[in-house]
Structure formats: C-alpha cells, structure tokens
Design an enzyme around this catalytic site. Structure first.
Site, PDB file in Angstrom:
ATOM      1  N   CYS A   2      34.290  42.598  42.076  1.00  0.00           N
ATOM      2  CA  CYS A   2      33.237  42.867  43.032  1.00  0.00           C
ATOM      3  C   CYS A   2      32.139  41.823  42.956  1.00  0.00           C
ATOM      4  O   CYS A   2      32.158  40.924  42.131  1.00  0.00           O
ATOM      5  CB  CYS A   2      32.614  44.239  42.750  1.00  0.00           C
ATOM      6  SG  CYS A   2      33.832  45.556  42.550  1.00  0.00           S
ATOM      7  N   ARG A  50      32.644  45.621  47.258  1.00  0.00           N
ATOM      8  CA  ARG A  50      33.793  46.100  46.498  1.00  0.00           C
ATOM      9  C   ARG A  50      35.110  45.455  46.904  1.00  0.00           C
ATOM     10  O   ARG A  50      35.427  45.359  48.090  1.00  0.00           O
ATOM     11  CB  ARG A  50      33.935  47.611  46.647  1.00  0.00           C
ATOM     12  CG  ARG A  50      35.002  48.191  45.714  1.00  0.00           C
ATOM     13  CD  ARG A  50      35.200  49.674  45.929  1.00  0.00           C
ATOM     14  NE  ARG A  50      36.089  50.229  44.907  1.00  0.00           N
ATOM     15  CZ  ARG A  50      36.779  51.342  45.048  1.00  0.00           C
ATOM     16  NH1 ARG A  50      36.694  52.054  46.160  1.00  0.00           N
ATOM     17  NH2 ARG A  50      37.564  51.775  44.076  1.00  0.00           N
ATOM     18  N   LEU A  51      35.851  45.008  45.889  1.00  0.00           N
ATOM     19  CA  LEU A  51      37.266  44.687  46.023  1.00  0.00           C
ATOM     20  C   LEU A  51      38.000  45.809  45.294  1.00  0.00           C
ATOM     21  O   LEU A  51      37.946  45.908  44.072  1.00  0.00           O
ATOM     22  CB  LEU A  51      37.594  43.334  45.397  1.00  0.00           C
ATOM     23  CG  LEU A  51      39.071  42.922  45.395  1.00  0.00           C
ATOM     24  CD1 LEU A  51      39.588  42.739  46.815  1.00  0.00           C
ATOM     25  CD2 LEU A  51      39.271  41.639  44.590  1.00  0.00           C
ATOM     26  N   ASN A  75      30.784  44.582  37.908  1.00  0.00           N
ATOM     27  CA  ASN A  75      31.784  43.608  38.332  1.00  0.00           C
ATOM     28  C   ASN A  75      32.718  43.366  37.165  1.00  0.00           C
ATOM     29  O   ASN A  75      32.274  42.965  36.084  1.00  0.00           O
ATOM     30  CB  ASN A  75      31.089  42.298  38.742  1.00  0.00           C
ATOM     31  CG  ASN A  75      32.066  41.155  38.958  1.00  0.00           C
ATOM     32  OD1 ASN A  75      33.197  41.359  39.372  1.00  0.00           O
ATOM     33  ND2 ASN A  75      31.626  39.935  38.677  1.00  0.00           N
ATOM     34  N   GLY A  76      34.018  43.625  37.352  1.00  0.00           N
ATOM     35  CA  GLY A  76      34.975  43.362  36.294  1.00  0.00           C
ATOM     36  C   GLY A  76      35.933  44.515  36.072  1.00  0.00           C
ATOM     37  O   GLY A  76      36.185  45.320  36.970  1.00  0.00           O
ATOM     38  N   GLU A  77      36.470  44.563  34.867  1.00  0.00           N
ATOM     39  CA  GLU A  77      37.414  45.622  34.482  1.00  0.00           C
ATOM     40  C   GLU A  77      37.164  46.007  33.028  1.00  0.00           C
ATOM     41  O   GLU A  77      37.012  45.137  32.167  1.00  0.00           O
ATOM     42  CB  GLU A  77      38.868  45.154  34.618  1.00  0.00           C
ATOM     43  CG  GLU A  77      39.286  44.697  36.009  1.00  0.00           C
ATOM     44  CD  GLU A  77      39.440  45.842  36.996  1.00  0.00           C
ATOM     45  OE1 GLU A  77      39.433  47.021  36.549  1.00  0.00           O
ATOM     46  OE2 GLU A  77      39.537  45.573  38.198  1.00  0.00           O
ATOM     47  N   ASP A 100      37.224  52.927  36.063  1.00  0.00           N
ATOM     48  CA  ASP A 100      36.619  52.465  34.815  1.00  0.00           C
ATOM     49  C   ASP A 100      35.094  52.399  34.923  1.00  0.00           C
ATOM     50  O   ASP A 100      34.400  52.448  33.915  1.00  0.00           O
ATOM     51  CB  ASP A 100      37.185  51.102  34.410  1.00  0.00           C
ATOM     52  CG  ASP A 100      37.110  50.061  35.518  1.00  0.00           C
ATOM     53  OD1 ASP A 100      36.926  50.432  36.690  1.00  0.00           O
ATOM     54  OD2 ASP A 100      37.274  48.865  35.209  1.00  0.00           O
ATOM     55  N   ILE A 291      51.399  25.932  42.435  1.00  0.00           N
ATOM     56  CA  ILE A 291      51.058  24.840  43.338  1.00  0.00           C
ATOM     57  C   ILE A 291      51.871  23.618  42.922  1.00  0.00           C
ATOM     58  O   ILE A 291      51.935  23.273  41.740  1.00  0.00           O
ATOM     59  CB  ILE A 291      49.553  24.519  43.256  1.00  0.00           C
ATOM     60  CG1 ILE A 291      48.740  25.626  43.921  1.00  0.00           C
ATOM     61  CG2 ILE A 291      49.241  23.182  43.905  1.00  0.00           C
ATOM     62  CD1 ILE A 291      48.915  25.732  45.415  1.00  0.00           C
ATOM     63  N   SER A 363      46.310  35.061  34.405  1.00  0.00           N
ATOM     64  CA  SER A 363      46.322  33.616  34.185  1.00  0.00           C
ATOM     65  C   SER A 363      46.463  33.309  32.695  1.00  0.00           C
ATOM     66  O   SER A 363      46.326  34.205  31.852  1.00  0.00           O
ATOM     67  CB  SER A 363      45.043  32.976  34.724  1.00  0.00           C
ATOM     68  OG  SER A 363      43.994  33.087  33.784  1.00  0.00           O
TER      69      SER A 363
END
Length: 642
Positions: A2, A50-51, A75-77, A100, A291, A363
């Site tokens: 977010c 929000r995402l 923002n985050g997890e 969460d 890529i 990643s």
C-alpha cells in the site's frame, strides 16, 4: 502492499485540511489502486491507498481496534501474523478481519512500543492511540518498506510512503540539503536518515519513535540491529542443511497470499534458489518472470530458462531493447530524490512484466549482502591482508603516490586496473570500502563541485556516513564489517529503494525471503570463511543449493542487471548528455565546476575514458531538477553567493 500518508498536529487539535490529505493519498495511487481509505479526527488524519493482498474483503485501512481508540495505517506484510492471533485472542482481543493489519493494533494495546519486536516481516506503519494521545511510527528491520516524514514549522507532522506525499503539502519547504548532494554524488542515493530536501527524513531501518502532543522533534531509536558474531562453528554439511531449512521457512511464510503469486527469475544464484524452494513447497507450477536483453553481453536469460525447465515453472520472458533509455524522466518522477543506479531500468521492466501475471512476486534480493556475494567483498578482504601487514603510515604515502601516478585503465583487463587498488590501500578499512563504493571518487567530487559549493559543504564528506555506521558494527572481521556497512547503506538506500519504487509503480508487491531478519541474524553468526572461501563468494549458499540447481547457474561469473551506459552516451544519448550536463539548468544551480563537466563529457564521448557512471549520476540529477525540484536548487537557497 500500500501507500500510506497522514498528518498529526503536535501543537493542538487543528483539523488537517481534507483536500491536502486527499492529495497526499492521490499522488501515491500507484502503490494502492484498489481502494482509498481515510480517518479524520481533531488533530489527526490518516490516508491509505490499498493494494489488496491479504483478506481483500475485510482488510481495509485505516483499521482500528474494537472501540476505535487505536487506528493504524500500514504498508507491508507481517508474515507471522497467523502465529500472533491466538496469543492476542488469549489476551482478550477480538478480531473482526483475517488481515495482518489488525494484529498491529492489538499488539500495540498489549505490548506497546515492544510490539515491533514481535513482528516478522516488511513494514512501515503509523499508529494513533487516542487514549494515550500518542503517535507511534515504525519501520522494518532491513528497510524493505520506506517511510518519509517531516515536522513543519507550524507544528504539523507529515508522513508518507514516498516523498511525493510530503511534496503534496503546500507548506512543505523545497530546500535542498547541501550535504545530501555530496552524499548522492558519492553513493548514488541519499542514505538514511536524511532526505534531499532539508527538514524531511527517512525513518532508518529497525527504528521507531513515539510522538505526543507538545513534542518539538522526532527522536527515532533502534529496536533491532544485526550482530556479526562469526562464532557459529558448524561443519559445511551442517551449515548447508540448516541454511536450506531456514530458507524454506522464509519462503513458505512469503507464499501466503490471497492473490496470484510468482517470482522473479534472473538466472542468478539467489533468485534461482528462491524459485527452487518455492517449487518444492508448491503443488502448482510456480509463475516466473524474466527479462532478456537483445545485447548478448547483458543477457543471462538462458540460465533462467535452465532453472525454469528443471522445475516446470510457468515461465514468462520479455526481451528489452539494449537502447531502452526512455525511462529517464519517469524514473526521476518515480524516485523523487536523485537516484543513480542504472539497473533501475531493467528492474522497472521486470516488474512491469510480472504485474501482467501476478500481484505478488518473490525476489532474491539481499543474498549478496548477507552471504558475501559481491566481487568487491573478495577484493576488500584481499586488500585487508595487505593493510594488516603494513601500517597506515607506510601505506598512505607509498600507495597514495602510486594511486596518483597509475593511469585509470578502464579499457584494460581487470588484473591491470590497479589504480583503484592502490588508492584503497592508502586508506583505512572503512575509507577504503567507501572509496570502492563511490560513484564519483573523492578527487572527482572535489573537481566536480564549484568553489562556492565546496565552501558551503565546510569540509563535509560522505565518508562520514560509513564511519557513523562502522562505530556500531561491533566486529573487526574484515568481511563482516563491510557486510554490516552494506546492510546499513547500500541494501537500504540502493537495492530496497530501487525495488520498492519500481514494483510499486506497477502496483506489484515484492517479497524478499533472503531479507528475513531471522535468516540474516543466523547468517551473521557464521564464520566468514563459510561465506567467502578463496575467490568463491556465497560459498555455503552454493554448497547448500548444489542438489537443487545446475552447476552452470551456481558457479558462473556474476553478471548483474546492467545496461550499456558507455555506448548510450557515445551514441543515441550523445546530444541529450551534452544538453543536460552542459545546459543552463545545471549551470544555474551554482553547484558545479562547468569546465569539469565539459571534461567528463568530452573525454567520455571521444573514447579517452569511461565516465559512464559519473555521467549517469549527473544525468539523473538533472532529471530530478526538471521533474521534482523546480527552483529548489539555487545558489541563494543553498547559502552560497549567487
């Protein structure tokens, strides 16, 4: 994932202007395109873009506790939130969602400021407790998620996930901090806690602070730090087995999502290890994205394809043209501050590709820092043996002279490029590593700056950033010391900044299993000879992954996410470089020695020397001036004679 923003009146209960708060949220729409949420009360305003990733139906923010007295934007997890819920329920808390975010408000109620020590994840959050009249601000341990803040002269505290949220406030002063200009041209980014604009700050990783009505300043304090003890004497076999298990746990936690999930796959060791681990944990094929470059010198897609075939992933590849330089202005607007890592271009493109398929991507970032994976780590340890053998009083005059006399042979094979090594040997360990990491070296920056700007700096050098962190490293192990410096500077200011802005530009959440703080803590206990053995970096990681990855992936030379800057500046960007660096905008700042700028451009474009890294840093600074700073960089604003 977010974007958060808000205001807090430290002097009273003035109503934050709704239109400004809405603007602070709107400029971060890319971070959270799914929903917008606000909370307003006297003296406090929170905004959230929000995402939706966890509990899309009920996890809206700002989110409050049962009686509405504690409110948070986040923002985050928090990856271990499912473990904390039963514990908090046993303490009497009632949960209305499966998100969460709700864990944060109840953890604050039960544990106060110590709640952050219980969270395992990536996060930046701001929490308001009405009963205590307290604002609590915190950032995750490795600085994966960003948080900018400022305290205005009228007592209003501003915060946001990106600097552009602060810039949306009409009273925010756009005055350039001169020392940050020096930091930028040394390191290629503005290191925490400072920001390019005076009066604005980034909350450093692993720090938090409380702000109450009447407070006149913010006082961040650390709640976590990593300690490189290097005393965990495991055998290679035992360390390999434990590393695999710890990686598996970290990846498993990061695979919890209520939206499509995948991974970046570059073909390097770290991303390949993450994908291999995901494949073992998943009953479905893993979605992977790569890529490819049309220039073979920069293309490692064949190695990514090798891993994808081995694990039967749903592999997606897009080819990027080697002349993909149209993003310069877009990057300047995206990063808000000057930012000089050219790998931001392919990172932006791989995030763009991934978002077509998934909402969350894992990643391999962070592996090199904790496992000794950079070439510079090997060179520094080699140089350190000589620094230990000869006192600085001998090294400084001898190698200093050799460094000045030896030509800068960028065209020569690496073994003959001794100038940088000589210059490093003339310095102490911290200054030598700073020298290695610098985009423009000390003598180049001295030549680059105008006389007036050098006087304005008053002797300040960006090496002070490294010295400040080195004082807290708690180790004299050569590799461990520079790993600590990497974790505090390069990882946060360069890598995490790059990935956060590039991913959020496409509303993509990126999770980094190799930055799990428990994994980082454990790796810091391992002896350095398990990380760097001879000339082999990431030794224990490669040994651990031998059963899971091809030798061609594990033991090939590191390539990196590079772009052909030198060729661009002599070819398709030739005129743009001249217009940008030698034009009126750069001259009007009063920062630069115009004859040195001319020297950089002429010598590079004629092929005399390779100044591509320096030119890119200057090009991105000029793009920042045009797209973000406006008139903020003027001699008078910097305290220099016009």
């Amino acid at each position: 994932m977010c974007g958060i923003a808000g205001m807090f009146d430290t002097r009273g209960r003035r109503e934050p202007p709704r239109e400004i708060v809405e603007r602070m949220a709107d400029v971060q729409r890319h971070r959270g395109p799914d929903e917008t949420g606000f909370h307003f009360e006297p003296g406090v305003a929170f905004a959230h873009r929000r995402l939706s990733v966890i509990d899309p139906t009920l996890g809206q923010q700002p989110l409050s506790n049962e009686d509405g007295s504690v409110v948070v934007v986040f923002n985050g997890e928090i990856y271990n939130f499912q473990e904390l819920v039963p514990e908090l329920k046993a303490l009497g808390h009632t949960f209305r969602t499966h998100s969460d975010t709700e864990v944060i408000v109840h953890a604050w109620e039960s544990w106060g400021e110590a709640c952050v020590a219980r969270f395992r994840g990536m996060f930046a959050f701001v929490l308001w407790d009405r009963k205590r009249e307290t604002l609590f601000v915190a950032r995750d341990r490795l600085g994966v998620k960003p948080l900018f803040y400022a305290l205005l002269d009228d007592g209003m505290f501003l915060f946001g996930s990106e600097l552009k949220a602060l810039l949306a406030h009409p009273r925010f002063p756009r005055e350039i901090e001169p020392e940050c200009v020096e930091d930028y041209f040394a390191l290629g980014y503005i290191p925490e806690p400072r920001c390019i604009f005076r009066g604005a700050f980034k909350l450093p990783p692993g720090e938090s602070f409380v702000l109450r009505r009447g407070d006149t300043q913010c006082r961040p304090a650390p709640y976590w730090d990593v300690r490189f003890t290097c005393d965990n004497r495991l055998s290679v076999e035992a360390a390999s087995d434990e590393l695999v298990e710890r990686l598996r746990e970290s990846v498993r936690l990061r695979m919890i999502a209520d939206v499509p999930l995948g991974a970046f796959l570059s073909g390097g060791v770290d991303s390949s290890a993450v994908v291999a681990t995901m494949a073992h944990l998943s009953s479905e094929p893993v979605n992977t994205c790569s890529i490819a470059f049309d220039d073979p010198a920069f293309n490692e897609s064949e190695f990514a394809a090798m891993v994808a075939r081995r694990y039967g992933t749903n592999h997606h590849v897009e080819t990027v043209a080697s002349d993909d330089f149209d993003l310069i202005d877009e990057l300047a607007r995206l990063y808000d501050e000057p930012y000089a890592d050219s790998s931001a271009i392919p990172t932006y493109r791989v995030c763009q590709l991934a978002r077509k398929r998934v909402t969350v991507a894992l990643s391999g970032d962070g592996g090199d820092e904790s496992l000794g994976g950079y070439r510079r780590h090997r060179l520094h340890v080699m140089e350190e043996r000589m620094r230990t053998a000869l006192p600085l009083g001998v090294r400084k005059p001898v190698f200093g002279l050799l460094g000045r006399l030896y030509p800068k042979a960028d065209w020569a094979p690496r073994v003959f490029r001794a100038k940088t090594t000589f210059e490093a040997l003339a310095r102490d360990s911290v200054e030598a590593y700073f020298h290695t990491m610098s985009v423009l070296r000390d003598n180049q920056r001295h030549a680059l700056y105008s006389n007036a700007f050098r006087a304005r700096l008053g002797g300040y050098s960006a090496v002070e950033v490294f010295h400040r962190h080195a004082r807290h490293a708690g180790t004299d192990d050569p590799l461990a010391l520079i790993q600590y410096l990497d974790l505090k500077t390069y990882l946060v200011g360069d890598i995490n900044t790059k990935v956060d802005r590039a991913s959020m530009a496409h509303s993509l959440e990126v999770r980094e299993p190799l930055m799990d703080h428990k994994l980082v803590e454990w790796l810091a206990t391992l002896p350095s000879d398990l990380k760097l053995r001879g000339m082999e970096g990431k030794f224990i990681f490669k040994k651990a992954m031998e059963p899971y990855l091809p030798a061609d992936v594990l033991y090939r030379p590191k390539m990196g996410f590079a772009v052909p800057l030198a060729r661009w500046f002599r070819g398709p960007l030739r005129e743009r470089v001249r217009e940008s660096l030698l034009g009126e905008r750069m001259a009007d700042t009063g920062l630069f020695n115009q004859s040195y700028l001319q020297h950089l451009v002429s010598d590079h474009q004629s092929g005399v020397k390779d100044y591509s890294a320096s030119i890119w840093a200057l090009l991105m600074f000029e793009a920042f001036l045009r797209n973000v700073a406006g008139d903020a960089v003027q001699p008078a604003a910097l305290g220099m004679a016009s």
